[in-house]
Design an enzyme around this catalytic site. Structure first.
Site, PDB file in Angstrom:
ATOM      1  N   SER A   1       0.933 -31.531  21.707  1.00 42.45           N
ATOM      2  CA  SER A   1      -0.271 -31.448  22.346  1.00 42.45           C
ATOM      3  C   SER A   1      -0.158 -31.567  23.920  1.00 42.45           C
ATOM      4  O   SER A   1       1.104 -32.061  24.128  1.00 42.45           O
ATOM      5  CB  SER A   1      -1.299 -32.659  21.920  1.00 42.45           C
ATOM      6  OG  SER A   1      -2.467 -32.713  22.903  1.00 42.45           O
TER       7      SER A   1
ATOM      8  N   TYR B   1      -3.060 -41.356  19.028  1.00 40.78           N
ATOM      9  CA  TYR B   1      -2.870 -39.867  19.251  1.00 40.78           C
ATOM     10  C   TYR B   1      -1.743 -39.577  20.357  1.00 40.78           C
ATOM     11  O   TYR B   1      -0.901 -38.811  20.199  1.00 40.78           O
ATOM     12  CB  TYR B   1      -4.114 -39.359  19.422  1.00 40.78           C
ATOM     13  CG  TYR B   1      -4.090 -37.483  19.451  1.00 40.78           C
ATOM     14  CD1 TYR B   1      -3.912 -37.023  18.021  1.00 40.78           C
ATOM     15  CD2 TYR B   1      -4.053 -36.727  20.503  1.00 40.78           C
ATOM     16  CE1 TYR B   1      -3.747 -35.454  17.915  1.00 40.78           C
ATOM     17  CE2 TYR B   1      -4.014 -35.400  20.419  1.00 40.78           C
ATOM     18  CZ  TYR B   1      -3.833 -34.656  19.269  1.00 40.78           C
ATOM     19  OH  TYR B   1      -3.524 -33.372  19.024  1.00 40.78           O
TER      20      TYR B   1
HETATM   21  N1  LIG Z   1      -7.390 -28.257  17.777  1.00 40.93           N
HETATM   22  C1  LIG Z   1      -7.062 -28.833  19.027  1.00 40.93           C
HETATM   23  O1  LIG Z   1      -7.655 -28.672  20.195  1.00 40.93           O
HETATM   24  C2  LIG Z   1      -5.549 -29.419  19.245  1.00 40.93           C
HETATM   25  C3  LIG Z   1      -4.941 -29.510  20.458  1.00 40.93           C
HETATM   26  C4  LIG Z   1      -3.494 -29.733  20.553  1.00 40.93           C
HETATM   27  C5  LIG Z   1      -2.946 -30.243  19.290  1.00 40.93           C
HETATM   28  N2  LIG Z   1      -3.673 -29.891  18.240  1.00 40.93           N
HETATM   29  C6  LIG Z   1      -2.684 -30.265  16.913  1.00 40.93           C
HETATM   30  O2  LIG Z   1      -2.515 -29.116  16.187  1.00 40.93           O
HETATM   31  C7  LIG Z   1      -2.434 -29.628  14.934  1.00 40.93           C
HETATM   32  C8  LIG Z   1      -3.387 -28.924  13.958  1.00 40.93           C
HETATM   33  O3  LIG Z   1      -4.748 -29.344  14.361  1.00 40.93           O
HETATM   34  P1  LIG Z   1      -6.136 -28.660  14.080  1.00 40.93           P
HETATM   35  O4  LIG Z   1      -6.938 -28.577  15.149  1.00 40.93           O
HETATM   36  O5  LIG Z   1      -5.760 -27.009  13.410  1.00 40.93           O
HETATM   37  O6  LIG Z   1      -6.686 -29.432  13.095  1.00 40.93           O
HETATM   38  P2  LIG Z   1      -7.319 -29.360  11.541  1.00 40.93           P
HETATM   39  O7  LIG Z   1      -7.906 -30.751  11.262  1.00 40.93           O
HETATM   40  O8  LIG Z   1      -8.408 -28.114  11.781  1.00 40.93           O
HETATM   41  O9  LIG Z   1      -6.266 -28.860  10.356  1.00 40.93           O
HETATM   42  C9  LIG Z   1      -5.203 -29.870  10.099  1.00 40.93           C
HETATM   43  C10 LIG Z   1      -4.941 -29.604   8.710  1.00 40.93           C
HETATM   44  O10 LIG Z   1      -3.706 -30.739   8.410  1.00 40.93           O
HETATM   45  C11 LIG Z   1      -4.024 -30.975   7.188  1.00 40.93           C
HETATM   46  N3  LIG Z   1      -3.805 -32.470   6.889  1.00 40.93           N
HETATM   47  C12 LIG Z   1      -4.308 -33.442   7.475  1.00 40.93           C
HETATM   48  N4  LIG Z   1      -3.517 -34.499   6.728  1.00 40.93           N
HETATM   49  C13 LIG Z   1      -2.627 -34.227   6.319  1.00 40.93           C
HETATM   50  C14 LIG Z   1      -1.598 -34.817   5.579  1.00 40.93           C
HETATM   51  N5  LIG Z   1      -1.390 -36.290   5.727  1.00 40.93           N
HETATM   52  N6  LIG Z   1      -0.742 -34.214   5.085  1.00 40.93           N
HETATM   53  C15 LIG Z   1      -0.728 -32.708   4.858  1.00 40.93           C
HETATM   54  N7  LIG Z   1      -1.913 -32.279   5.389  1.00 40.93           N
HETATM   55  C16 LIG Z   1      -2.344 -32.822   6.460  1.00 40.93           C
HETATM   56  C17 LIG Z   1      -5.764 -30.943   6.971  1.00 40.93           C
HETATM   57  O11 LIG Z   1      -6.114 -30.949   5.633  1.00 40.93           O
HETATM   58  C18 LIG Z   1      -5.922 -29.625   7.770  1.00 40.93           C
HETATM   59  O12 LIG Z   1      -5.597 -28.352   6.772  1.00 40.93           O
HETATM   60  C19 LIG Z   1      -2.565 -31.032  14.952  1.00 40.93           C
HETATM   61  O13 LIG Z   1      -1.122 -31.581  14.948  1.00 40.93           O
HETATM   62  C20 LIG Z   1      -3.269 -31.534  16.158  1.00 40.93           C
HETATM   63  O14 LIG Z   1      -2.799 -32.733  16.580  1.00 40.93           O
HETATM   64  C21 LIG Z   1      -4.662 -29.467  18.170  1.00 40.93           C
END
Ligand SMILES: NC(=O)c1ccc[n+]([C@@H]2O[C@H](COP(=O)([O-])OP(=O)(O)OC[C@H]3O[C@@H](n4cnc5c(N)ncnc54)[C@H](O)[C@@H]3O)[C@@H](O)[C@H]2O)c1
Length: 263
Positions: free
Chosen positions: A152, A165
């Site tokens: 991130s 986080y």
């Molecule tokens: N959305 C953002 O703005 C953003 C920014 C920077 C980094 N990220 C990172 O990107 C990644 C994905 O984020 P996102 O926004 O797509 O989130 P999201 O919540 O839309 O999707 C996350 C997915 O992970 C799955 N998940 C959650 N816990 C789990 C577990 N214990 N085992 C297996 N699967 C699990 C969920 O079911 C979901 O399908 C994360 O690591 C997040 O920290 C997101």
């Protein structure tokens, strides 16, 4: 002689490759697995969400790709082992592992309970260790691979009310470097992609946790040089680059994909 089109497609092709993505049922992980599947090979969707995971696998097969869904909670070592065994049983090897599963709890250190702290790190940081622990011996046996951890922007700087986080994501970047050092000799590259704000269920849940107005929150999130929030595809393209033959001498890197937010 090969044509320009053939040479271009060779540079991006993942034909014959086997890719596994955690958290691939929705959001950024889903965008990543769809992009990888479009470029060929076998894809494995690992997630706790059975319904969305199966739907994503179905969508890939409808697009002519090969996909399996394996239910896997990255908090469980047994689940991670079983999932890797299932993919090896189907495809014989794993070339690409993208650790994308993560959760965001928007609290500062005083507000966080120890249980919340543990859960956040368990999913977002220890999950990377668990899958890598299972996958790397297979990569060594088959001659190499590429691991891409999803960090991130807040892996490289702090952010408000996101203590666990930020700790987990900062850990993901340095774990990436440590793994790059340990496994380079086995032709395993390990890199981290650090996205800025992407409009997913996670971002909307962060807005709700903070009790903020969605439109104002999204406007603020878009306040960066490229003047918009990211898409899952923006992040998936960076993962594709790090997964394939375009990045053969890149390892231990943290690639920021954030529309210039950290600039
Ligand atoms: N959305 C953002 O703005 C953003 C920014 C920077 C980094 N990220 C990172 O990107 C990644 C994905 O984020 P996102 O926004 O797509 O989130 P999201 O919540 O839309 O999707 C996350 C997915 O992970 C799955 N998940 C959650 N816990 C789990 C577990 N214990 N085992 C297996 N699967 C699990 C969920 O079911 C979901 O399908 C994360 O690591 C997040 O920290 C997101």
């Amino acid at each position: 002689m090969t044509t320009v089109k053939e040479r271009a497609s060779q540079l991006l092709s993942l034909e014959e490759k086997v890719a596994m993505v955690t958290g691939a049922a929705s959001g950024i992980g889903r965008g990543i697995i769809l992009r990888l599947a479009d470029l060929g090979g076998v894809t494995a969707i690992l997630d706790i969400d059975e319904q969305k995971g199966s739907e994503t696998a179905h969508e890939i097969r409808n697009r002519g790709g090969e996909a399996i869904f394996v239910k896997c909670d990255v908090r469980s070592a047994a689940d991670c082992r079983t999932a890797v065994e299932a993919v090896i049983a189907k495809a014989g090897k794993i070339d690409i592992l993208c650790n994308c599963a993560g959760i965001a709890i928007r609290k500062d250190v005083v507000e966080l309970t120890e249980e919340e702290w543990d859960t956040a790190l368990d999913v977002t940081l220890t999950g990377i260790y668990r899958l890598s622990h299972e996958v790397i011996p297979h990569m060594i046996r088959s001659g190499g691979g590429s691991i891409i951890n999803i960090g991130s922007g807040w892996a490289l700087k702090g952010g408000p009310k996101a203590a666990a986080y930020c700790a987990a994501k900062g850990g993901a970047v340095n774990l990436t470097r440590a793994m790059a050092i340990d496994y380079g000799k086995y032709n395993i590259r390990v890199n981290c992609v650090c996205p800025g704000d992407v409009d997913t269920a996670m971002l909307r849940s962060e807005c709700a946790q903070l009790g903020e107005d969605v439109q104002a929150f999204m406007r603020e999130a878009a306040n960066r040089p490229l003047a918009r929030v990211g898409t899952a595809e923006d992040v998936a393209n960076a993962v594709l680059f790090l997964a394939g033959p375009m990045s053969t001498w890149i390892t231990g890197a943290a690639l920021v994909v954030d529309g210039g937010g950290l600039a």
